[in-house]
Motif scaffolding. Structure first.
Motif, PDB file in Angstrom:
ATOM      1  N   GLY A  34      11.058 -17.587   1.162  1.00  0.00           N
ATOM      2  CA  GLY A  34      11.514 -17.850   2.524  1.00  0.00           C
ATOM      3  C   GLY A  34      12.349 -19.109   2.609  1.00  0.00           C
ATOM      4  N   VAL A  35      13.468 -19.012   3.301  1.00  0.00           N
ATOM      5  CA  VAL A  35      14.246 -20.209   3.623  1.00  0.00           C
ATOM      6  C   VAL A  35      14.004 -20.469   5.102  1.00  0.00           C
ATOM      7  N   LEU A  36      13.356 -21.593   5.355  1.00  0.00           N
ATOM      8  CA  LEU A  36      12.864 -21.892   6.696  1.00  0.00           C
ATOM      9  C   LEU A  36      13.638 -23.023   7.324  1.00  0.00           C
ATOM     10  N   GLY A  37      13.976 -22.873   8.559  1.00  0.00           N
ATOM     11  CA  GLY A  37      14.634 -24.010   9.206  1.00  0.00           C
ATOM     12  C   GLY A  37      15.013 -23.661  10.621  1.00  0.00           C
ATOM     13  N   PRO A  38      15.278 -24.672  11.439  1.00  0.00           N
ATOM     14  CA  PRO A  38      15.645 -24.421  12.830  1.00  0.00           C
ATOM     15  C   PRO A  38      17.040 -23.806  12.933  1.00  0.00           C
ATOM     16  N   ASN A  39      17.428 -23.392  14.111  1.00  0.00           N
ATOM     17  CA  ASN A  39      18.783 -22.869  14.331  1.00  0.00           C
ATOM     18  C   ASN A  39      19.792 -23.908  13.890  1.00  0.00           C
ATOM     19  N   GLY A  40      20.794 -23.431  13.168  1.00  0.00           N
ATOM     20  CA  GLY A  40      21.865 -24.340  12.771  1.00  0.00           C
ATOM     21  C   GLY A  40      21.578 -25.130  11.505  1.00  0.00           C
ATOM     22  N   ALA A  41      20.434 -24.860  10.848  1.00  0.00           N
ATOM     23  CA  ALA A  41      20.060 -25.634   9.651  1.00  0.00           C
ATOM     24  C   ALA A  41      20.935 -25.300   8.447  1.00  0.00           C
ATOM     25  N   GLY A  42      21.559 -24.121   8.469  1.00  0.00           N
ATOM     26  CA  GLY A  42      22.415 -23.727   7.352  1.00  0.00           C
ATOM     27  C   GLY A  42      21.890 -22.522   6.580  1.00  0.00           C
ATOM     28  N   SER A 173       4.216  -5.035  11.858  1.00  0.00           N
ATOM     29  CA  SER A 173       4.437  -3.821  11.062  1.00  0.00           C
ATOM     30  C   SER A 173       5.615  -4.021  10.105  1.00  0.00           C
ATOM     31  N   ILE A 174       6.613  -4.790  10.505  1.00  0.00           N
ATOM     32  CA  ILE A 174       7.739  -5.097   9.603  1.00  0.00           C
ATOM     33  C   ILE A 174       7.239  -5.981   8.451  1.00  0.00           C
ATOM     34  N   TRP A 175       6.354  -6.907   8.764  1.00  0.00           N
ATOM     35  CA  TRP A 175       5.800  -7.774   7.709  1.00  0.00           C
ATOM     36  C   TRP A 175       5.093  -6.931   6.650  1.00  0.00           C
ATOM     37  N   GLU A 176       4.258  -6.017   7.130  1.00  0.00           N
ATOM     38  CA  GLU A 176       3.524  -5.157   6.186  1.00  0.00           C
ATOM     39  C   GLU A 176       4.491  -4.370   5.330  1.00  0.00           C
ATOM     40  N   TYR A 177       5.534  -3.909   5.978  1.00  0.00           N
ATOM     41  CA  TYR A 177       6.535  -3.107   5.305  1.00  0.00           C
ATOM     42  C   TYR A 177       7.257  -3.907   4.215  1.00  0.00           C
ATOM     43  N   ILE A 178       7.616  -5.131   4.528  1.00  0.00           N
ATOM     44  CA  ILE A 178       8.316  -5.989   3.556  1.00  0.00           C
ATOM     45  C   ILE A 178       7.393  -6.306   2.378  1.00  0.00           C
ATOM     46  N   LYS A 179       6.145  -6.606   2.664  1.00  0.00           N
ATOM     47  CA  LYS A 179       5.164  -6.904   1.607  1.00  0.00           C
ATOM     48  C   LYS A 179       5.026  -5.708   0.665  1.00  0.00           C
ATOM     49  N   ASP A 180       4.935  -4.536   1.294  1.00  0.00           N
ATOM     50  CA  ASP A 180       4.758  -3.315   0.530  1.00  0.00           C
ATOM     51  C   ASP A 180       5.966  -3.055  -0.377  1.00  0.00           C
ATOM     52  N   LEU A 181       7.136  -3.253   0.184  1.00  0.00           N
ATOM     53  CA  LEU A 181       8.377  -3.087  -0.582  1.00  0.00           C
ATOM     54  C   LEU A 181       8.391  -3.982  -1.810  1.00  0.00           C
ATOM     55  N   GLU A 198       5.578 -16.228  10.315  1.00  0.00           N
ATOM     56  CA  GLU A 198       6.175 -15.185   9.472  1.00  0.00           C
ATOM     57  C   GLU A 198       6.249 -15.665   8.017  1.00  0.00           C
ATOM     58  N   ALA A 199       6.714 -16.879   7.841  1.00  0.00           N
ATOM     59  CA  ALA A 199       6.834 -17.437   6.487  1.00  0.00           C
ATOM     60  C   ALA A 199       5.452 -17.560   5.856  1.00  0.00           C
ATOM     61  N   ASP A 200       4.510 -17.981   6.663  1.00  0.00           N
ATOM     62  CA  ASP A 200       3.156 -18.200   6.173  1.00  0.00           C
ATOM     63  C   ASP A 200       2.525 -16.896   5.691  1.00  0.00           C
ATOM     64  N   LYS A 201       2.734 -15.844   6.467  1.00  0.00           N
ATOM     65  CA  LYS A 201       2.099 -14.561   6.140  1.00  0.00           C
ATOM     66  C   LYS A 201       2.787 -13.870   4.980  1.00  0.00           C
ATOM     67  N   LEU A 202       4.111 -14.015   4.903  1.00  0.00           N
ATOM     68  CA  LEU A 202       4.880 -13.175   3.982  1.00  0.00           C
ATOM     69  C   LEU A 202       5.261 -13.820   2.667  1.00  0.00           C
ATOM     70  N   CYS A 203       5.552 -15.104   2.715  1.00  0.00           N
ATOM     71  CA  CYS A 203       6.270 -15.693   1.580  1.00  0.00           C
ATOM     72  C   CYS A 203       5.348 -16.253   0.506  1.00  0.00           C
ATOM     73  N   ASP A 204       5.715 -15.976  -0.748  1.00  0.00           N
ATOM     74  CA  ASP A 204       5.001 -16.576  -1.871  1.00  0.00           C
ATOM     75  C   ASP A 204       5.405 -18.044  -1.981  1.00  0.00           C
ATOM     76  N   GLU A 205       6.666 -18.300  -1.653  1.00  0.00           N
ATOM     77  CA  GLU A 205       7.171 -19.659  -1.712  1.00  0.00           C
ATOM     78  C   GLU A 205       8.171 -19.854  -0.580  1.00  0.00           C
TER      79      GLU A 205
END
Ligand code: ATP
Length: 314
Positions: A34-42, A173-181, A198-205
């Motif tokens: 996950g690349v996390l950041g506020p709007n406009g972070a790049g 449901s999208i999160w589950e789907y992405i994990k499954d993929l 979202e980052a917390d639930k989905l991302c390994d890093e």
């Protein structure tokens, strides 16, 4: 460790403005990153360079082993892209979208039909596959967009804000789907988000990006651990006495008393719950309840940037 994406001091300037400033990313193969950041972070600028949509001003990057500026064709063949802007045609069916994309991405004619069926199966549109997109829910549209990005079996899927604007249930449901993929189809995922949960639930890093720079990266769990700020909330029958006693303990960094509850700031709280109950018992104090809370990624962001991510207009 094998990396599916690596960047070396990659930067992008729009005239005088530096949107991405010397970013070094190492995305492990088969991970959800996950690349996390506020709007406009790049974030969008960064993944646009990785997708070969934008040319870096300086620095370099490889995707699936190919340099993004020297071998853009091979990079494009290795990736699937789902961007923020919804690009579905309301007057086409889900199946027609996949057909169009399969031909665009050069999926050989003889396997095109089976590939479309496979993706339709994966994104579970059911009967809706042959209905116009205008009749789809937000979640169905997003699944179709993700399925479309997968039609040519990419090694990496780029998802820019995959659940932006979706309701909480569809988001889950999208999160589950992405994990499954990721787990069952061996697709590495690089996603941007400004939703910490979202980052917390989905991302390994995750890499936290702010004003074009990566300020820290690690697994969500380690980032939270580094804060060393667990909260233990206790409801006891003699709050005054308990507060006096508990404040003498070395591992209690701070206390906050509210009515009949006391909040204790501690490190590695999971190791202290039993000890605190015993401690209360030894002092003849009855414990009605005890609850442990770890910090969340929002707290991590606050620590590194001094502000909240949503405060930036998310
Ligand atoms: N084509 C452009 N010309 C000039 N400035 C741009 C251009 N595209 C983006 N920017 C600026 O670069 C910065 C980074 O934008 P970018 O879209 O990469 O951020 P982001 O983190 O993806 O934000 P969002 O979540 O809002 O999409 C912003 O300040 C934006 O205004």
């Amino acid at each position: 460790m094998e990396y599916i994406i690596q960047t070396h001091n990659i930067s992008k300037k729009y005239d005088d403005f530096t949107a991405v400033n010397g970013v070094n990313l190492n995305v492990p193969k088969n991970s959800v990153y996950g690349v996390l950041g506020p709007n406009g972070a790049g974030k969008t600028t960064l993944i646009s360079m990785l997708c070969t949509i934008l040319h870096p001003t300086s620095g370099s990057a490889t995707v699936n082993g190919y340099d993004v500026t020297k071998h853009p064709k091979e990079v494009r063949e290795s990736i699937g892209i789902v961007f923020q802007s919804r690009a579905l045609d309301d007057m086409l069916t889900g199946r027609e979208h996949l057909q169009m994309h399969a031909s665009l991405y050069g999926v050989p004619k003889d396997i095109r039909q089976s590939r479309i069926d496979e993706i339709l199966d994966l994104i579970a549109l059911g009967k809706k596959a042959d209905e116009f997109v205008k009749t789809y829910s937000g979640g169905m549209k997003r699944r179709l967009e993700i399925g479309r990005g997968l039609i040519h079996h990419p090694k990496v899927l780029f998802l820019d804000e995959p659940t932006l604007g979706l309701d909480p249930q569809t988001r889950e449901s999208i999160w589950e789907y992405i994990k499954d993929l990721n787990q069952n189809q061996d697709v590495s995922v690089l996603m941007t988000t400004h939703y910490m949960e979202e980052a917390d639930k989905l991302c390994d890093e995750v890499a936290i990006i702010n004003q074009g720079q990566i300020i820290t990266s690690n697994s969500p769990q380690n980032l939270k651990r580094e804060l060393k700020a667990d909260t233990i909330t206790m409801h006891v029958d003699n709050i005054k006495k308990f507060t006096e006693e508990v404040e003498k303990l070395d591992f209690v960094r701070e206390t906050f008393v509210m009515d009949s509850e006391i909040k204790l700031m501690v490190e590695r709280g999971e190791n202290l719950v039993a000890e605190l109950v015993n401690f209360a018992n030894e002092h003849k104090i009855f414990v009605y309840s005890i609850e442990l809370e770890h910090p969340n990624l929002e707290d991590v962001f606050l620590k590194y940037t001094g502000r909240t991510i949503q405060g930036e207009g998310g």
